[in-house]
Motif scaffolding. Structure first.
Motif, PDB file in Angstrom:
ATOM      1  N   ARG A  48       0.825  -1.219   0.000  1.00  0.00           N
ATOM      2  CA  ARG A  48       0.000   0.000   0.000  1.00  0.00           C
ATOM      3  C   ARG A  48       0.853   1.260   0.000  1.00  0.00           C
ATOM      4  NH1 ARG A  48      -2.332   3.641   3.738  1.00  0.00           N
ATOM      5  NH2 ARG A  48      -4.399   4.383   3.077  1.00  0.00           N
ATOM      6  N   GLU A  49       2.006   1.226   0.675  1.00  0.00           N
ATOM      7  CA  GLU A  49       2.808   2.430   0.881  1.00  0.00           C
ATOM      8  C   GLU A  49       3.861   2.578  -0.216  1.00  0.00           C
ATOM      9  OE1 GLU A  49       1.615   4.214   3.129  1.00  0.00           O
ATOM     10  OE2 GLU A  49       0.378   2.683   4.074  1.00  0.00           O
ATOM     11  N   ILE A  50       4.030   3.799  -0.677  1.00  0.00           N
ATOM     12  CA  ILE A  50       4.959   4.058  -1.780  1.00  0.00           C
ATOM     13  C   ILE A  50       6.401   3.777  -1.374  1.00  0.00           C
ATOM     14  CG2 ILE A  50       4.972   6.517  -1.160  1.00  0.00           C
ATOM     15  CD1 ILE A  50       5.591   7.171  -4.042  1.00  0.00           C
ATOM     16  N   HIS A  51       6.782   4.119  -0.133  1.00  0.00           N
ATOM     17  CA  HIS A  51       8.184   3.921   0.243  1.00  0.00           C
ATOM     18  C   HIS A  51       8.517   2.444   0.404  1.00  0.00           C
ATOM     19  CE1 HIS A  51       6.030   4.089   4.087  1.00  0.00           C
ATOM     20  NE2 HIS A  51       7.027   3.419   4.622  1.00  0.00           N
ATOM     21  N   ILE A  52       7.524   1.626   0.716  1.00  0.00           N
ATOM     22  CA  ILE A  52       7.789   0.188   0.810  1.00  0.00           C
ATOM     23  C   ILE A  52       7.969  -0.386  -0.593  1.00  0.00           C
ATOM     24  CG2 ILE A  52       6.979  -2.003   1.749  1.00  0.00           C
ATOM     25  CD1 ILE A  52       7.475   0.186   3.816  1.00  0.00           C
ATOM     26  N   ARG A  53       7.122   0.027  -1.515  1.00  0.00           N
ATOM     27  CA  ARG A  53       7.265  -0.462  -2.892  1.00  0.00           C
ATOM     28  C   ARG A  53       8.630  -0.063  -3.447  1.00  0.00           C
ATOM     29  NH1 ARG A  53       2.051   1.748  -3.175  1.00  0.00           N
ATOM     30  NH2 ARG A  53       2.712   3.410  -4.582  1.00  0.00           N
ATOM     31  N   ARG A  54       9.046   1.156  -3.159  1.00  0.00           N
ATOM     32  CA  ARG A  54      10.358   1.593  -3.643  1.00  0.00           C
ATOM     33  C   ARG A  54      11.489   0.826  -2.955  1.00  0.00           C
ATOM     34  NH1 ARG A  54       9.509   8.199  -3.771  1.00  0.00           N
ATOM     35  NH2 ARG A  54       8.611   8.330  -5.866  1.00  0.00           N
ATOM     36  N   ALA A  55      11.343   0.562  -1.646  1.00  0.00           N
ATOM     37  CA  ALA A  55      12.376  -0.174  -0.918  1.00  0.00           C
ATOM     38  C   ALA A  55      12.507  -1.591  -1.459  1.00  0.00           C
ATOM     39  CB  ALA A  55      12.040  -0.207   0.571  1.00  0.00           C
ATOM     40  N   ALA A  56      11.388  -2.256  -1.707  1.00  0.00           N
ATOM     41  CA  ALA A  56      11.427  -3.605  -2.256  1.00  0.00           C
ATOM     42  C   ALA A  56      12.034  -3.602  -3.655  1.00  0.00           C
ATOM     43  CB  ALA A  56      10.025  -4.197  -2.278  1.00  0.00           C
ATOM     44  N   SER A  57      11.693  -2.578  -4.441  1.00  0.00           N
ATOM     45  CA  SER A  57      12.266  -2.457  -5.781  1.00  0.00           C
ATOM     46  C   SER A  57      13.781  -2.271  -5.711  1.00  0.00           C
ATOM     47  CB  SER A  57      11.619  -1.289  -6.525  1.00  0.00           C
ATOM     48  OG  SER A  57      12.227  -1.070  -7.772  1.00  0.00           O
ATOM     49  N   ALA A  58      14.237  -1.470  -4.733  1.00  0.00           N
ATOM     50  CA  ALA A  58      15.683  -1.252  -4.572  1.00  0.00           C
ATOM     51  C   ALA A  58      16.385  -2.539  -4.156  1.00  0.00           C
ATOM     52  CB  ALA A  58      15.922  -0.153  -3.536  1.00  0.00           C
ATOM     53  N   ALA A  59      15.766  -3.308  -3.262  1.00  0.00           N
ATOM     54  CA  ALA A  59      16.353  -4.581  -2.842  1.00  0.00           C
ATOM     55  C   ALA A  59      16.404  -5.559  -4.017  1.00  0.00           C
ATOM     56  CB  ALA A  59      15.544  -5.175  -1.692  1.00  0.00           C
ATOM     57  N   PHE A  60      15.343  -5.588  -4.819  1.00  0.00           N
ATOM     58  CA  PHE A  60      15.327  -6.445  -6.004  1.00  0.00           C
ATOM     59  C   PHE A  60      16.454  -6.041  -6.955  1.00  0.00           C
ATOM     60  CE2 PHE A  60      13.976  -8.182 -10.003  1.00  0.00           C
ATOM     61  CZ  PHE A  60      13.205  -9.295  -9.692  1.00  0.00           C
ATOM     62  N   GLN A  61      16.599  -4.746  -7.164  1.00  0.00           N
ATOM     63  CA  GLN A  61      17.644  -4.245  -8.065  1.00  0.00           C
ATOM     64  C   GLN A  61      19.036  -4.628  -7.568  1.00  0.00           C
ATOM     65  OE1 GLN A  61      17.547  -0.010  -8.519  1.00  0.00           O
ATOM     66  NE2 GLN A  61      19.450   0.091  -9.671  1.00  0.00           N
ATOM     67  N   GLU A  62      19.266  -4.499  -6.248  1.00  0.00           N
ATOM     68  CA  GLU A  62      20.576  -4.816  -5.685  1.00  0.00           C
ATOM     69  C   GLU A  62      20.907  -6.294  -5.891  1.00  0.00           C
ATOM     70  OE1 GLU A  62      23.946  -3.066  -4.031  1.00  0.00           O
ATOM     71  OE2 GLU A  62      22.036  -2.151  -4.614  1.00  0.00           O
ATOM     72  N   ASN A  63      19.912  -7.137  -5.681  1.00  0.00           N
ATOM     73  CA  ASN A  63      20.137  -8.565  -5.862  1.00  0.00           C
ATOM     74  C   ASN A  63      20.388  -8.917  -7.326  1.00  0.00           C
ATOM     75  OD1 ASN A  63      19.586 -10.547  -3.359  1.00  0.00           O
ATOM     76  ND2 ASN A  63      18.415  -8.653  -3.082  1.00  0.00           N
ATOM     77  N   VAL A  64      19.642  -8.285  -8.221  1.00  0.00           N
ATOM     78  CA  VAL A  64      19.845  -8.544  -9.645  1.00  0.00           C
ATOM     79  C   VAL A  64      21.239  -8.104 -10.072  1.00  0.00           C
ATOM     80  CG1 VAL A  64      19.112  -7.880 -11.973  1.00  0.00           C
ATOM     81  CG2 VAL A  64      17.401  -8.448 -10.248  1.00  0.00           C
ATOM     82  N   GLY A  65      21.629  -6.924  -9.619  1.00  0.00           N
ATOM     83  CA  GLY A  65      22.920  -6.393 -10.044  1.00  0.00           C
ATOM     84  C   GLY A  65      24.107  -7.116  -9.460  1.00  0.00           C
ATOM     85  N   ARG A  66      23.998  -7.624  -8.216  1.00  0.00           N
ATOM     86  CA  ARG A  66      25.168  -8.203  -7.543  1.00  0.00           C
ATOM     87  C   ARG A  66      25.210  -9.730  -7.586  1.00  0.00           C
ATOM     88  NH1 ARG A  66      28.168  -4.667  -4.429  1.00  0.00           N
ATOM     89  NH2 ARG A  66      27.285  -2.572  -4.232  1.00  0.00           N
ATOM     90  N   THR A  67      24.039 -10.359  -7.757  1.00  0.00           N
ATOM     91  CA  THR A  67      24.046 -11.824  -7.711  1.00  0.00           C
ATOM     92  C   THR A  67      23.619 -12.476  -9.019  1.00  0.00           C
ATOM     93  OG1 THR A  67      21.741 -12.027  -6.936  1.00  0.00           O
ATOM     94  CG2 THR A  67      23.448 -11.660  -5.262  1.00  0.00           C
ATOM     95  N   SER A  68      22.803 -11.781  -9.814  1.00  0.00           N
ATOM     96  CA  SER A  68      22.277 -12.325 -11.079  1.00  0.00           C
ATOM     97  C   SER A  68      21.569 -13.666 -10.870  1.00  0.00           C
ATOM     98  CB  SER A  68      23.407 -12.501 -12.109  1.00  0.00           C
ATOM     99  OG  SER A  68      24.034 -11.272 -12.384  1.00  0.00           O
ATOM    100  N   LEU A  69      20.923 -13.817  -9.708  1.00  0.00           N
ATOM    101  CA  LEU A  69      20.264 -15.079  -9.387  1.00  0.00           C
ATOM    102  C   LEU A  69      18.759 -15.044  -9.614  1.00  0.00           C
ATOM    103  CD1 LEU A  69      22.106 -15.890  -6.019  1.00  0.00           C
ATOM    104  CD2 LEU A  69      22.484 -16.992  -8.225  1.00  0.00           C
ATOM    105  N   PHE A  70      18.169 -13.837  -9.674  1.00  0.00           N
ATOM    106  CA  PHE A  70      16.718 -13.739  -9.754  1.00  0.00           C
ATOM    107  C   PHE A  70      16.240 -14.099 -11.163  1.00  0.00           C
ATOM    108  CE2 PHE A  70      15.788 -10.583  -6.072  1.00  0.00           C
ATOM    109  CZ  PHE A  70      16.369 -11.488  -5.189  1.00  0.00           C
TER     110      PHE A  70
END
Length: 1135
Positions: free
Chosen positions: A468-490
Motif C-alpha cells: 500500500r505504501e509508496i516507500h515500501i514499494r520503492r524499498a522492495a524495488s531497490a532490494a530487487f535491483q541490488e540482488n539482480v545487479g550483484r548476484t544475477s540469481l533472480f
C-alpha cells in the motif's frame, strides 16, 4: 509538473558557480557595521534567498560543491572573522544585527548542505584565533540572548571546537599562572549553551567534547562527570550525554577510561522522568554502545588470550531492550550499536548476538496463529530486530548457518501488517525487511544466496507491486535491483526490474494495473502474485486497495484463462462465506472482475452463460441482511455491480426461482440508497438488465416511486433513465424523456419538485440517451422531441442556483456544456445517415448553443471556464456535417475563433485568465457573440479571485481604449459599448448579481481612462448623463451596500467630465448624507482621494478640509447631513 521536473533534475557539475559567486560577492560587500534602510534590507533579503535557493537545489548532490568549497566558504569566514576581531577588541562598536545574522546563516547553509565535518576544515584554526573567538563569545552580550542570532552562536561554537583540537598548552593564554582560566572560560562557554534546545546545544557539546579530549583538561572531565550525575534538568542531561558520546567515539584512552569507570553511574541517574524523553533514550543507547566498543579488547589482544569483559553482556542486554523501544530513532541507534559490538567480537560471539536478535522475532509470535494475529506492540520489536539484522548483514556478520532462519523471518517481515482500529501498523517493519535483503545482496557471496534466490525474487516482486505504501514499494524495488545487479540469481531479473523500477512502482495504480500484469507474463512470478492478491490486498482494510487488487487480478488472469480463473473463483467464493465485511467486499469485487475477464475473452455464448451463472450463484452465500445492511454501503454497491456484470437472461426468466431469489430487491434498495456510489451501481444493474429484456414496466414503476420518494431516491432517477438501453427495447423511451424534461424544469414552471442533485443527474442522462439511440435516431425520436432535449440543455446553461454550498448551479452548467458538445459530435459523426439533419439540429439552435458555451467560457469560475474551453476547442475542430448546405452550420467568424483559441501551445487552459481574456475581448468586435461575451466578461469582473479579476480588468481596459469614439465608425465603438453596458444593467436592474459587476466595470474603465472619449462627442455626453442618472436613482432605497458603494464611485469618477460635473455634485449629497454610516465614510474617503488625482477646474481645498475633519460615521445624522450640504455648496461656490 514543474515541481516534478525540478525533483527529477540531476546535475553533473556545480554549473551555477559563477551566478552564485556574483550573488555572494555582492552579499558580502555590505558593511556589517552599518544598519541598512528598509529598502536595502529588503534587497539583501532577496539576495540571501537566491543564495539559499541555489544551495538547496544541490542538497541531494552536495558533493558537486567539493571542488569549489574553499573559494566559496573562505570569504564568508573571513567576513565573520573581521566582525569577531573588531567586536573582541572594542565591544562598544555597533554592528547591524540583521547583516551579521544573515552572514552567519549563509555559513550555516553551507553546513546544512555539506555537513559540519566538511565545512569545519575551512575555518581558520591558528593559535592566534583562540583569543579572537573566545573573546567574541565572552564579550558579545547582545547576540547571546537574541533568539534570531542562533546561527552566529552555532558557527562560532563549532569554530572554537576546532581551535581546541590544536596541540598547544591552553595555560599560555592564562593571565595568572596556574589558575587554568582559559580552559575554564572555554568550558563555561560550552556549558552555557548545553541547555539550549536548538543547534547551539550541538555546538556546545562538540566544543566541550573537544576540550575534554585534551590531555591538560583531565581534571575538568572528572568534574564534568560529577556534574552530569547530579544534574536533573532535561536539556542539560541531553547535552551532557552528547558530550560523553563524542568523547567515547573519538577520545584518547586516558579520557575514555575516566568515562568508562563512571558510565554505568551516568546511566543509572537517568530516572523514569528523564528516560521518558526520546532524545535522552537515544543518547543513552549511543553511550552504552560506544562504551561497549571501547571496553572490548582489540583483535590482537583477543588473540593473546585477553578475556572479553563480563559487562559486555550487560551492555548487550540493554541494547536488546532498546531494540524494542517505542521510538524509531532509539531502535536505529541500538541496531547500529549491536552491529558494531558484534563486529568487534569473535565470530562465535557474533553468532550468538545474531541468534539473540533473531529470537526477538519470536517474542510475540509464539501465541499467534499467523503474523496477522500478533499484538500491535510487536511492530517495535520486529522493526528493531530487522534493523539490527540489516546492520549486521552490512558488516558481513551473517554466517551461512544462520542465513536460512533469517530468510524465514524476513519472508514474514515483508508482509508484516497489523490492523489497528481504522488503519494498520507495520510499514516500517516491511521497509526494514527490504533493507536486510538489500544488505545481504551487498555482503554475501552469490553462492550462499542461491538456495533462497527464487523465493526472495517472488516476495520482493510481490511487495514492490502490491504494498500500500509508496516507500515500501520503492524499498522492495531497490532490494530487487541490488540482488539482480550483484548476484544475477533472480529469474528474468533484468526484465522484471525494468517493469518494477523506482518510477514504475511509485504510483500505486500503475504498479497494480500496469507493472503487475507485465511481471505476470513470466510464469515463475504469476502464482505468487495471484496468491498474494487473493490473500492480502483483496482482504485489505483499505477499500481502494481491494478495488485495485480485483482489477489487477483480472489482468493477471488474462495471461492464462484456462488455469487461473478456477483458482480465483474458488478463493473468492470462500471469502463470501466469511463473517468479515472486508472479506465479503473483496470477494464480490474479485468475482465481478472475473466475470469481466470472461466477457472479454473469445468464448462461446453457451460457455459464457454457464460461467456467468456459476458466478452469479455465489451471491446466495451472502445473507440478504448483510447485502442491504444500513452500514454496509460498500457491500451493497459491490453487490449491485456484481449483478450488473453477471446477471443472465436465464436468471431473469426464472424470477423467484432464481439461484439468488432477492437480487431484484437488492437493486431496488440500491436505487433508493442515500450513497451516490450505491445508486450508480444499482443504475448500472438496471441498465444491464435492460440490454437483455424489456424493462418498460420496471422503468414506469421506478418513475412513479422515485419522483414521489425521498430527496435521495430522486437522485437515482436520472441515473436509471440514463442507463437504460432504449435502442434494444424502446417502449419506455417517451415516458423517460417526458420525466427527464419535467425534472429539469424548476417546480415553479410545471416541473417536478426535484432537488438540484436530481436535476443534475437528469441533465447528465440526456446525452447518454441520445448516444444510446443515435444508431436508429429517426426510429426512436422525432425532431421535435430531440429539439426539446437540446432546449433543456441550452436552458441549463443559465442555471445559477446558489445555496449554502455556493454556486451549485455550476454543476448543471458544466454538465450542459459537455452534453451539448457530445450530442453535436454524435450528430455530426452520423450526419450522412440522418435524413432530416437540419430538423434535428437546426443551425440557429447550434449557433445559440455554441454562443451559450462561449459565454460560460468567459465567466468567473475556473472549473466552468476550463470545461467550456475544452468543449469550444472540440467544436472548432469538428468538421461540417455531411448534408445539404452544410455551410449553414459554419460558426460566425470561425476563422477568428480558430486564430484565438486553436494554438500549438501544449498548456492551453481557459482557467488561466492571463491567457484567455486578452484573446476573448477581441470577440466584442463580432456582433453575433457580443452580448454573450460581454455578459461573460462582466461576470468575471465581479470575481473576488485576483487571478480572474485582474487579467479581465486589464484586458477590457486595453481593448476599450483601442475602440473608436463614436458610432460613425462601421466597427464597434466606445459609445455603442457603453450603451450595451447600460442596457445590460437596465435589463437586470433588480439583479445585484448583474448590476454590481456592470458598475464595477464602469469604475474600472473610468479609473483606467478608457472612457475619456465620451466627453468628445454630443452622443457621448448624452450617454454620460444617462449613466449618471441610472447610478443616482433611488440610492436611498437600495439595500445592497456593495451596489451603493459602486454607484457612488461611478458618480465620483464622473466628476472628471465637465459637461455633467454639476449634476454629479448635486447627487453627492445622496451618498454623503446616506443613512448607512459605512456609505458616508466610504464616500468621503473616495471623494477625497479622487480629488487628489483629477482636475475639475474648481478650487477644492475647502471641500477637502471638510471631508477630512467631519466624522462621517457619526450617529448624529442631522449634523452629517449639514456637512454634506456644505460640501455641495462649497463645490458650487467655486465655479
Amino acid at each position: 509538473m514543474a515541481d516534478e521536473l525540478i525533483e527529477r533534475k540531476l546535475f553533473a557539475t556545480f554549473d551555477r558557480q559563477d551566478e552564485f559567486l556574483s550573488y555572494q560577492n555582492k552579499f558580502l560587500s555590505f558593511d556589517l557595521t552599518l544598519n541598512p534602510s528598509a529598502d536595502e534590507d529588503k534587497e539583501e533579503l532577496v539576495l540571501f534567498t537566491k543564495l539559499c535557493n541555489i544551495l538547496d537545489s544541490y542538497q541531494e548532490q552536495s558533493y558537486l560543491l567539493d571542488p569549489h568549497l574553499e573559494g566559496l566558504v573562505t570569504p564568508v569566514v573571513d567576513s565573520l572573522k573581521r566582525y569577531a576581531t573588531l567586536l573582541a577588541s572594542d565591544p562598544s562598536i555597533e554592528f547591524s544585527s540583521s547583516r551579521v545574522t544573515r552572514t552567519a546563516l549563509l555559513m550555516y547553509q553551507y553546513v546544512k548542505c555539506r555537513g559540519y565535518k566538511t565545512i569545519i576544515r575551512f575555518l581558520p584554526h591558528e593559535i592566534g584565533d583562540l583569543s579572537i573567538v573566545l573573546g567574541f563569545m565572552q564579550r558579545a552580550e547582545e547576540f547571546a540572548s537574541d533568539p534570531e542570532q542562533w546561527s552566529v552562536r552555532y558557527i562560532f561554537l563549532i569554530w572554537l571546537s576546532l581551535i581546541c583540537m590544536l596541540p598547544f598548552d591552553l595555560a599560555q593564554f592564562d593571565e595568572v599562572e596556574g589558575e587554568n582560566s582559559t580552559a575554564k572560560a572555554i568550558e563555561a562557554v560550552g556549558k552555557n549553551y548545553l541547555t539550549s534546545a536548538g543547534l547551539e546545544r550541538h555546538g556546545g557539546a562538540l566544543l566541550l567534547s573537544r576540550l575534554y579530549m585534551r590531555k591538560d583538561t583531565l581534571d575538568q572531565l572528572r568534574a564534568f562527570m560529577t556534574w552530569t550525575i547530579n544534574t536533573k534538568e532535561m536539556f542539560s542531561v541531553i547535552g551532557a550525554l552528547q558530550v560523553h558520546c563524542e568523547i567515547l567515539k573519538s577520545g584518547p584512552a586516558a579520557q575514555v577510561q575516566v568515562l568508562l569507570s563512571e558510565v554505568f553511574s551516568v546511566i543509572s541517574m537517568l530516572d523514569s522522568t528523564l528516560a521518558s524523553n526520546t532524545v535522552v533514550r537515544k543518547f543513552k543507547t549511543k553511550l552504552i554502545s560506544r562504551a561497549g566498543l571501547r571496553m572490548i579488547p582489540t583483535k590482537a589482544q583477543l588473540d593473546h588470550g585477553v578475556d572479553i569483559p563480563e559487562s559486555i553482556e550487560q551492555i548487550l542486554e540493554q541494547l536488546f531492550e532498546s531494540l524494542q523501544d517505542k521510538d524509531t530513532i532509539v531502535r536505529w541507534s541500538a541496531a547500529k550499536g549491536v552491529a558494531r559490538i558484534a563486529s568487534a567480537l569473535p565470530a562465535d560471539f557474533a553468532d550468538q548476538v545474531l541468534s539473540t536478535v533473531m529470537g526477538l522475532f519470536s517474542v510475540h509470535s509464539i501465541a499467534a496463529a499467523t503474523i496477522y494475529d500478533m499484538p500491535a506492540v510487536a511492530e517495535s520489536t520486529w522493526h528493531g530486530a530487522c534493523l539490527a539484522c540489516a546492520e549486521m548483514a552490512r558488516r558481513g556478520l551473517v554466517r551461512p548457518e544462520l542465513l536460512s532462519e533469517l530468510v524465514e523471518w524476513l519472508s514474514k517481515g515483508l508482509y508484516f501488517d497489523l490492523r489497528k482500529g481504522a488503519h494498520s501498523v507495520g510499514s516500517n517493519v516491511r521497509d526494514a525487511s527490504a533493507y536486510v535483503i538489500w544488505s545481504l545482496a551487498r555482503s554475501k557471496d552469490p553462492s550462499e544466496l542461491a538456495p533462497y534466490a527464487d523465493r526472495l525474487a517472488r516476495q520482493l516482486a510481490t511487495v514492490a507491486l502490491f504494498d500500500r505504501e509508496i516507500h515500501i514499494r520503492r524499498a522492495a524495488s531497490a532490494a530487487f535491483q541490488e540482488n539482480v545487479g550483484r548476484t544475477s540469481l533472480f529469474p528474468h531479473g533484468i526484465d522484471v526490474l525494468r517493469k518494477t523500477d523506482f518510477y514504475s512502482v511509485s504510483i500505486r495504480r500503475n504498479a497494480f494495473l500496469v507493472a503487475a500484469p507485465q511481471v505476470a507474463e513470466h510464469p515463475e512470478y504469476r502464482p505468487s502474485l495471484l496468491d498474494h492478491l487473493m490473500d492480502v490486498p483483496l482482504r485489505h482494510w483499505d477499500p481502494a486497495m481491494r478495488s485495485l487488487a480485483a482489477q489487477s487480478m483480472r489482468l493477471i488472469c488474462l495471461e492464462d484463462m484456462e488455469t487461473l480463473p478456477p483458482q480465483v473463483f474458488s478463493k473468492a467464493n470462500r471469502l463470501l462465506e466469511s463473517t468479515d465485511n472486508t472479506d465479503i467486499h473483496g470477494g464480490l469485487l474479485a468475482l465481478t472482475e472475473l466475470s469481466i475477464a470472461f466477457t472479454g475473452t473469445a468464448r462461446s455464448p453457451e460457455i459464457r452463460e454457464k460461467d456467468m451463472r456459476n458466478i452469479f450463484k455465489c451471491l446466495s452465500a451472502i445473507p440478504y441482511p448483510v447485502l442491504v445492511g444500513p452500514r454496509n454501503e460498500i457491500i451493497t454497491a459491490a453487490a449491485c455491480e456484481f449483478i450488473a456484470q453477471t446477471v443472465t437472461l436465464s436468471e431473469i426468466d426464472l424470477h423467484d426461482r432464481s439461484s439468488v431469489p432477492k437480487w431484484r430487491q437488492v437493486l431496488d434498495h440500491g436505487l433508493k440508497h442515500r450513497s451516490i456510489p450505491v445508486q450508480e451501481a444499482a443504475a448500472n444493474g438496471i441498465g444491464a438488465i435492460s440490454k437483455l429484456v424489456d424493462c418498460s414496466s420496471v422503468v414506469r414503476r421506478l418513475i412513479r416511486e422515485l419522483t414521489s420518494g425521498s430527496l435521495a431516491s430522486q437522485q437515482s432517477l436520472g441515473r436509471v433513465l440514463g442507463s437504460i438501453d432504449y435502442d434494444t427495447f424502446p417502449a419506455c423511451l417517451p415516458e423517460s424523456i417526458e420525466c427527464l424534461l419535467k425534472c429539469v424544469k424548476p417546480s415553479t414552471t410545471g416541473g417536478i419538485n426535484a432537488n438540484l442533485e436530481a436535476r443534475h443527474n437528469c441533465y447528465k442522462a440526456i446525452p447518454k440517451i441520445v448516444e444510446n439511440v443515435a444508431p436508429h435516431l429517426k426510429q426512436h425520436m422525432t425532431p421535435g422531441v430531440f429539439n426539446s432535449l437540446l432546449d433543456a440543455l441550452v436552458t441549463g446553461l443559465d442555471d445559477y442556483t446558489v445555496d449554502e454550498r455556493g454556486d451549485v448551479g455550476s454543476w448543471i452548467r458544466i454538465t450542459c456544456i459537455g452534453g451539448l458538445t457530445t450530442i453535436t459530435e454524435i450528430l455530426v459523426s452520423r450526419s450522412e445517415s440522418i435524413d432530416e439533419y437540419s430538423a434535428y439540429l437546426p443551425p440557429e439552435m447550434y449557433h445559440t448553443a455554441v454562443t451559450g458555451i462561449l459565454k460560460q467560457g468567459l465567466e468567473r469560475l475556473d472549473n466552468v471556464r476550463h470545461e467550456a474551453g475544452e468543449c469550444i476547442m472540440r467544436l472548432l475542430r469538428l468538421s461540417l456535417p455531411k448534408t445539404d448546405k452544410s455551410e449553414r452550420w459554419t460558426l460566425p467568424s470561425v476563422s477568428l475563433l480558430r486564430e484565438l483559441f486553436i494554438t500549438d501551445e501544449v498548456d492551453v487552459d481557459w482557467s488561466n485568465g492571463n491567457w484567455l481574456f486578452p484573446r476573448a475581448v477581441r470577440l466584442l468586435d463580432v456582433e453575433f457573440y457580443r452580448h454573450a461575451v460581454l455578459q461573460g466578461l462582466i461576470t468575471s469582473l465581479g470575481s473576488k479571485t485576483e487571478s480572474t479579476h485582474k487579467p479581465v480588468s486589464s484586458s477590457l481596459v486595453a481593448h476599450i481604449k483601442s475602440l473608436p469614439y463614436d458610432e460613425s465608425n462601421p466597427t464597434y465603438d466606445l459609445v455603442s459599448f457603453v450603451k450595451d453596458l447600460i442596457k445590460l444593467a437596465k435589463t437586470h436592474f433588480n439583479s445585484n448579481g448583474v448590476v454590481v459587476p456592470v458598475l464595477q466595470a464602469f469604475n474600472i474603465l473610468l479609473e483606467g481612462g478608457a472612457l475619456v472619449g465620451l466627453g468628445l462627442s454630443e452622443e457621448g455626453r448624452k450617454i454620460l448623463i444617462v449613466l449618471q442618472s441610472m447610478v443616482s436613482r433611488h440610492v436611498d432605497k437600495l439595500k445592497n451596500v456593495q451596489r451603493i458603494h459602486e454607484s457612488m464611485k461611478v458618480v465620483v469618477n464622473l466628476l472628471a467630465f465637465a459637461p455633467i460635473v454639476d449634476q454629479c455634485i448635486v447627487n453627492l449629497i445622496n451618498f454623503l448624507g446616506h443613512h448607512f454610516p459605512s456609505v458616508r465614510s466610504e464616500t468621503a474617503e473616495y471623494l477625497y482621494l479622487t480629488l487628489q488625482s483629477i482636475d475639475i477646474d474648481r478650487e477644492t481645498d475647502e471641500v477637502e478640509e471638510v471631508l477630512l475633519e467631519t466624522e462621517w460615521s457619526s450617529t448624529d445624522h442631522d449634523a452629517v447631513m449639514e456637512k454634506a450640504r456644505s460640501v455641495v455648496d462649497l463645490f458650487q461656490s467655486h465655479v
